[in-house]
Design a protein around this motif. Sequence first.
Motif, PDB file in Angstrom:
ATOM      1  N   VAL A  50     -15.587  -0.238   8.192  1.00 37.55           N
ATOM      2  CA  VAL A  50     -16.894  -0.467   8.830  1.00 37.55           C
ATOM      3  C   VAL A  50     -17.976   0.296   8.081  1.00 37.55           C
ATOM      4  O   VAL A  50     -19.067  -0.232   7.827  1.00 37.55           O
ATOM      5  N   ASP A  51     -17.699   1.533   7.714  1.00 39.27           N
ATOM      6  CA  ASP A  51     -18.651   2.346   6.966  1.00 39.27           C
ATOM      7  C   ASP A  51     -19.028   1.662   5.654  1.00 39.27           C
ATOM      8  O   ASP A  51     -20.216   1.591   5.292  1.00 39.27           O
ATOM      9  N   ASP A  52     -18.030   1.132   4.958  1.00 32.70           N
ATOM     10  CA  ASP A  52     -18.313   0.420   3.701  1.00 32.70           C
ATOM     11  C   ASP A  52     -19.162  -0.826   3.955  1.00 32.70           C
ATOM     12  O   ASP A  52     -20.097  -1.115   3.205  1.00 32.70           O
ATOM     13  N   ALA A  53     -18.847  -1.567   5.010  1.00 31.15           N
ATOM     14  CA  ALA A  53     -19.602  -2.783   5.325  1.00 31.15           C
ATOM     15  C   ALA A  53     -21.053  -2.465   5.671  1.00 31.15           C
ATOM     16  O   ALA A  53     -21.949  -3.285   5.424  1.00 31.15           O
ATOM     17  N   LEU A  54     -21.283  -1.281   6.235  1.00 29.67           N
ATOM     18  CA  LEU A  54     -22.645  -0.868   6.579  1.00 29.67           C
ATOM     19  C   LEU A  54     -23.371  -0.228   5.403  1.00 29.67           C
ATOM     20  O   LEU A  54     -24.538   0.163   5.540  1.00 29.67           O
ATOM     21  N   GLY A  55     -22.691  -0.104   4.263  1.00 31.40           N
ATOM     22  CA  GLY A  55     -23.326   0.465   3.078  1.00 31.40           C
ATOM     23  C   GLY A  55     -23.309   1.976   3.045  1.00 31.40           C
ATOM     24  O   GLY A  55     -24.168   2.593   2.394  1.00 31.40           O
ATOM     25  N   ASN A  56     -22.355   2.602   3.725  1.00 31.38           N
ATOM     26  CA  ASN A  56     -22.205   4.063   3.745  1.00 31.38           C
ATOM     27  C   ASN A  56     -23.517   4.770   4.119  1.00 31.38           C
ATOM     28  O   ASN A  56     -24.093   5.514   3.330  1.00 31.38           O
ATOM     29  N   PRO A  57     -23.975   4.549   5.354  1.00 34.52           N
ATOM     30  CA  PRO A  57     -25.257   5.131   5.784  1.00 34.52           C
ATOM     31  C   PRO A  57     -25.180   6.648   5.892  1.00 34.52           C
ATOM     32  O   PRO A  57     -24.089   7.237   5.922  1.00 34.52           O
ATOM     33  N   PRO A  58     -26.333   7.330   5.970  1.00 29.64           N
ATOM     34  CA  PRO A  58     -26.338   8.797   6.088  1.00 29.64           C
ATOM     35  C   PRO A  58     -25.592   9.307   7.317  1.00 29.64           C
ATOM     36  O   PRO A  58     -25.025  10.397   7.288  1.00 29.64           O
ATOM     37  N   VAL A  59     -25.614   8.520   8.388  1.00 32.01           N
ATOM     38  CA  VAL A  59     -24.886   8.871   9.604  1.00 32.01           C
ATOM     39  C   VAL A  59     -24.085   7.656  10.057  1.00 32.01           C
ATOM     40  O   VAL A  59     -24.632   6.548  10.144  1.00 32.01           O
ATOM     41  N   PHE A 353       0.088  -5.063  22.958  1.00 31.26           N
ATOM     42  CA  PHE A 353      -1.246  -4.818  23.483  1.00 31.26           C
ATOM     43  C   PHE A 353      -2.236  -5.795  22.859  1.00 31.26           C
ATOM     44  O   PHE A 353      -2.096  -6.206  21.702  1.00 31.26           O
ATOM     45  N   GLY A 354      -3.253  -6.156  23.630  1.00 29.05           N
ATOM     46  CA  GLY A 354      -4.320  -6.997  23.100  1.00 29.05           C
ATOM     47  C   GLY A 354      -5.371  -6.168  22.402  1.00 29.05           C
ATOM     48  O   GLY A 354      -5.676  -5.052  22.833  1.00 29.05           O
ATOM     49  N   TRP A 355      -5.902  -6.700  21.319  1.00 29.38           N
ATOM     50  CA  TRP A 355      -7.047  -6.110  20.602  1.00 29.38           C
ATOM     51  C   TRP A 355      -8.194  -7.116  20.649  1.00 29.38           C
ATOM     52  O   TRP A 355      -8.057  -8.259  20.177  1.00 29.38           O
ATOM     53  N   LEU A 356      -9.299  -6.699  21.224  1.00 28.02           N
ATOM     54  CA  LEU A 356     -10.558  -7.460  21.177  1.00 28.02           C
ATOM     55  C   LEU A 356     -11.475  -6.743  20.205  1.00 28.02           C
ATOM     56  O   LEU A 356     -11.835  -5.587  20.429  1.00 28.02           O
ATOM     57  N   VAL A 357     -11.815  -7.425  19.125  1.00 29.46           N
ATOM     58  CA  VAL A 357     -12.695  -6.850  18.103  1.00 29.46           C
ATOM     59  C   VAL A 357     -13.975  -7.673  18.049  1.00 29.46           C
ATOM     60  O   VAL A 357     -13.929  -8.884  17.847  1.00 29.46           O
ATOM     61  N   GLN A 358     -15.101  -7.010  18.257  1.00 30.33           N
ATOM     62  CA  GLN A 358     -16.392  -7.699  18.162  1.00 30.33           C
ATOM     63  C   GLN A 358     -17.259  -6.934  17.189  1.00 30.33           C
ATOM     64  O   GLN A 358     -17.475  -5.724  17.317  1.00 30.33           O
ATOM     65  N   SER A 359     -17.752  -7.661  16.182  1.00 27.04           N
ATOM     66  CA  SER A 359     -18.439  -7.052  15.052  1.00 27.04           C
ATOM     67  C   SER A 359     -19.873  -7.542  14.964  1.00 27.04           C
ATOM     68  O   SER A 359     -20.174  -8.707  15.215  1.00 27.04           O
ATOM     69  N   ARG A 360     -20.728  -6.626  14.576  1.00 27.34           N
ATOM     70  CA  ARG A 360     -22.119  -6.942  14.251  1.00 27.34           C
ATOM     71  C   ARG A 360     -22.408  -6.252  12.919  1.00 27.34           C
ATOM     72  O   ARG A 360     -22.847  -5.107  12.867  1.00 27.34           O
ATOM     73  N   LEU A 361     -22.072  -6.951  11.830  1.00 30.07           N
ATOM     74  CA  LEU A 361     -22.150  -6.354  10.500  1.00 30.07           C
ATOM     75  C   LEU A 361     -23.084  -7.149   9.595  1.00 30.07           C
ATOM     76  O   LEU A 361     -23.306  -8.332   9.814  1.00 30.07           O
TER      77      LEU A 361
END
Length: 361
Positions: A50-59, A353-361
């Motif tokens: 996720v961090d990589d997909a967000l472009g490695n932001p400062p936070v 177990f079920g995994w629900l993954v919702q992304s906003r990338l």
Amino acid sequence: MWLTWRVAMEQALYGENGFYLRERPSGHFRTSVGTSPVFAEAVLRRLVAVDDALGNPPVVDLVDVGAGEGELAAGVLAAAPPGLRERLRVTGVDLASRPLSLPAEIRWARAVPGGVRGLVIANEWLDNVPLDVAEQTADGPRLVLVDPASGAERLGDSPCDADLAWLARWWPMRSPGERAEIGRPRDEAWASVIVRLAAGEAVAIDYAHFLAGRPPYGTLTGYRDGSLVPPVPDGSCDITAHVALDACAAAGERAGGTGARDAGAEATAGAGGVGDIGDAEGIGGVGGAEGVGGAGGVVTTLTTQRRALLDLGVTGTRPPVELARADPRGYLQALTRASQEAELIATGGLGDFGWLVQSRL
């Protein structure tokens, strides 16, 4: 005194001296987090992606909803490489008091912060969001009332219109005596998390069922001291019910389309959402473990823990026997690791177990 199950659960779990405000969850049941460090390492790999997909932001945020004893948040923080750790903002969200042993870098809050940019993990949280139980009669659904002291039940009034609509869409009952757990509060809880996700990914992990295979008599149960017990809502045990994860997915998609990414808003992880969290309802027809879709600005994946962790490199593969001769200690370490991984992906166990993954990338 007769209460609806939702009110009784709220009081028993999160009311004054409630179970989750008084007890350490690890003393009563085993979760993926508590099995070994492997689960936290897998979550870290998801966070890095996720961090990589967000472009490695400062936070970059890691928010652990229903954090309990803080073990997952602490495990991810400890394993994070320096380049990520120095940018990582970790928040544990729970109504229980901050654990004394928690690293100082981890924030502790009763509410999911607004404007999250990173990864939200809700492991075995939604199953403890209080909800009502309905039973089908010849005259339609009726609420089930419970005596908190004894667990005795009787039928009450018809559910409200919103709950009747939820039942018709997500858990239609066909024969008198069938029961359904009205998951609308869980939809609302999950929707409020998605509203607060400015960018990144939110993952709900839980016991789950889907529209094509709802259990005809529900799943409400109790846990105490590692054993299944009758679900008596007197505060002496955990009370849980499996999650209609497809309904939560649809609610998250609708919330993702609102654009209401309020950086100042908060969602409380406590009674009622886990009691006070938000509002939404209604993906449908996701008949089992796997499904991918998208609507309203988020991309949705429904899968199993087995599939999700296999994709993250958790395979349970045993080391070659030859290693036992060349490096006996290394072989034992690798064998232990394989056993830990296998438990997390076991069919018929945690792997279901079920995994629900919702992304906003």
